[in-house]
Design a protein around this motif. Structure first.
Motif, PDB file in Angstrom:
ATOM      1  N   SER A 243       0.832  -1.206   0.000  1.00  0.00           N
ATOM      2  CA  SER A 243       0.000   0.000   0.000  1.00  0.00           C
ATOM      3  C   SER A 243       0.868   1.258   0.000  1.00  0.00           C
ATOM      4  O   SER A 243       0.541   2.255  -0.656  1.00  0.00           O
ATOM      5  CB  SER A 243      -0.945   0.005   1.207  1.00  0.00           C
ATOM      6  OG  SER A 243      -0.221  -0.097   2.411  1.00  0.00           O
ATOM      7  N   GLU A 247       0.938   4.032  -2.932  1.00  0.00           N
ATOM      8  CA  GLU A 247       0.717   5.461  -2.680  1.00  0.00           C
ATOM      9  C   GLU A 247       1.818   6.292  -3.337  1.00  0.00           C
ATOM     10  O   GLU A 247       1.543   7.318  -3.963  1.00  0.00           O
ATOM     11  CB  GLU A 247       0.687   5.708  -1.173  1.00  0.00           C
ATOM     12  CG  GLU A 247       0.336   7.132  -0.792  1.00  0.00           C
ATOM     13  CD  GLU A 247       0.237   7.321   0.707  1.00  0.00           C
ATOM     14  OE1 GLU A 247       0.361   8.479   1.158  1.00  0.00           O
ATOM     15  OE2 GLU A 247       0.062   6.316   1.429  1.00  0.00           O
ATOM     16  N   ASP A 253      -2.700  -1.319  -5.187  1.00  0.00           N
ATOM     17  CA  ASP A 253      -1.888  -2.411  -4.630  1.00  0.00           C
ATOM     18  C   ASP A 253      -1.741  -3.536  -5.644  1.00  0.00           C
ATOM     19  O   ASP A 253      -0.665  -4.137  -5.780  1.00  0.00           O
ATOM     20  CB  ASP A 253      -2.544  -2.972  -3.361  1.00  0.00           C
ATOM     21  CG  ASP A 253      -2.499  -1.990  -2.195  1.00  0.00           C
ATOM     22  OD1 ASP A 253      -2.257  -0.796  -2.442  1.00  0.00           O
ATOM     23  OD2 ASP A 253      -2.705  -2.430  -1.056  1.00  0.00           O
TER      24      ASP A 253
END
Length: 394
Positions: A243, A247, A253
């Motif tokens: 994750s 980001e 993901d």
């Protein structure tokens, strides 16, 4: 005569180059390793008369060179060359040869069915060797199976064990330092020149991303994958968060996991998962990633050493699996309190080895005591680069 003259001129020019002269001065390593037997050769020789041999591994690890060393009497075809492709389609190789080598054959559509047909109708001899830098096991999963017709060998770059077997035990510290700086890929290692390696490293990764990647997958986000590689370099030896990477890369993901799988398939990185007796729970935990090319690791000694040890462990594990039929797995250990052991190996699903890597810490890691009560029977070793004397404990 002219051909020999050109070779002599070229060789004399090479001898006058400083990096080449340095390698020759290094205990004559250049001469000895140029004609060395790679560690898989004798095992492959035994199988050539019985099965198709698949040799996989990172690009420029020496697969084609190894294949050509298996016999002086061979016919060679590289699917990347148009002329060779036509010969493959015509099946017009020289059947009087002892060995036929098919390089990058997985790029041929339905290559498994094609190869299976040749083996079933013509059998051996000549012996058949197939090499490829993208993991051939990816291609083995779909379509007609080659089951029962092949043995696979995974060739890794040089490590200290293989170098020692060729050059002897002299100056191992210098050879280790060179591995830490330049990695174990044969060409840059033998050149022993950091500026040469830095240029080689850039072009090597460029070819993988802009040629092999496109051949394997219809991937458009090459820039994002390049960024992912840079992020992974900073996280060597640390559990990664999908994750968090997603980001940073502004994607999902699922996309990050797919890109990481591709980088594993292309032998850029390999994954070391955490150990858990419940396999399904282990899959949910954060893995670590290491680079096949230790020189890709940041210029931080401890990080480079851990990456080098990870490569050596994976190489030894694959050797024992491919050549001896043993079953090994490579993990790291981490509990809920954050206590950790860098590497944990199992043999036939039983604890075999716990291994900690330190640059200069001469004190036995307290984390061995945390895990040994649950994982009995495993040897415990702490590797320390700057160690004044070796120590053993009860």
């Amino acid at each position: 005569g002219r051909f020999v003259d050109r070779r002599l001129i070229r060789d004399s020019a090479l001898l006058n180059r400083q990096p080449f002269r340095k390698s020759l001065d290094f205990s004559g390593m250049q001469d000895r390793m140029a004609a060395m037997k790679r560690y898989l050769e004798e095992y492959i020789q035994k199988d050539l008369k019985r099965k198709i041999v698949l040799i996989t591994g990172p690009r420029q690890a020496g697969k084609t060179t190894l294949a050509k060393m298996l016999s002086h009497n061979f016919d060679y075809f590289n699917y990347d060359y148009a002329e060779h492709r036509m010969s493959l389609l015509d099946k017009s190789w020289d059947r009087s040869k002892d060995l036929v080598i098919f390089d990058e054959l997985h790029k041929l559509k339905n290559w498994k069915s094609w190869l299976k047909g040749i083996y079933d109708t013509e059998s051996i001899p000549p012996s058949l060797v197939v090499t490829g830098s993208a993991k051939l096991d990816v291609y083995k999963k779909a379509g007609d199976s080659l089951a029962g017709r092949f043995f696979e060998f995974r060739l890794h770059p040089l490590d200290l064990k293989e170098i020692k077997s060729v050059t002897g035990p002299d100056k191992l510290e210098e050879k280790l330092d060179r591995l830490l700086k330049i990695g174990g890929f044969p060409e840059p290692f033998l050149e022993s020149d950091e500026s040469y390696y830095n240029r080689w490293k850039r072009s090597h990764l460029d070819i993988i991303l802009k040629q092999d990647l496109i051949d394997l997958e219809n991937v458009q986000q090459i820039t994002s994958i390049e960024t992912l590689i840079q992020l992974l370099k900073r996280k060597i030896g640390s559990p990664i968060s999908y994750s968090s990477l997603a980001e940073d890369l502004q994607c999902s993901d699922k996309t990050v996991k797919r890109w990481l799988t591709i980088l594993e398939t292309l032998y850029v990185v390999f994954k070391v998962p955490p150990f858990h007796r419940n396999i399904s729970r282990s899959i949910l935990k954060a893995p670590k990633y290491y680079f096949y090319d230790t020189g890709q690791a940041p210029d931080e000694p401890g990080m480079k050493l851990e990456n080098l040890v990870a490569c050596a462990l994976l190489k030894e594990m694959h050797f024992r699996e491919d050549c001896r039929g043993e079953k090994w797995n490579l993990y790291y250990l981490r509990n809920k309190d954050g206590r950790e052991i860098d590497f944990f190996l199992t043999k036939e699903d039983k604890p075999a080895l716990m291994l900690e890597v330190k640059w200069s810490d001469a004190e036995r890691s307290a984390n061995f005591s945390v895990f040994e009560k649950y994982l009995t029977g495993a040897k415990k070793i702490q590797i320390v680069k700057e160690l004044k004397r070796e120590k053993t404990y009860p």
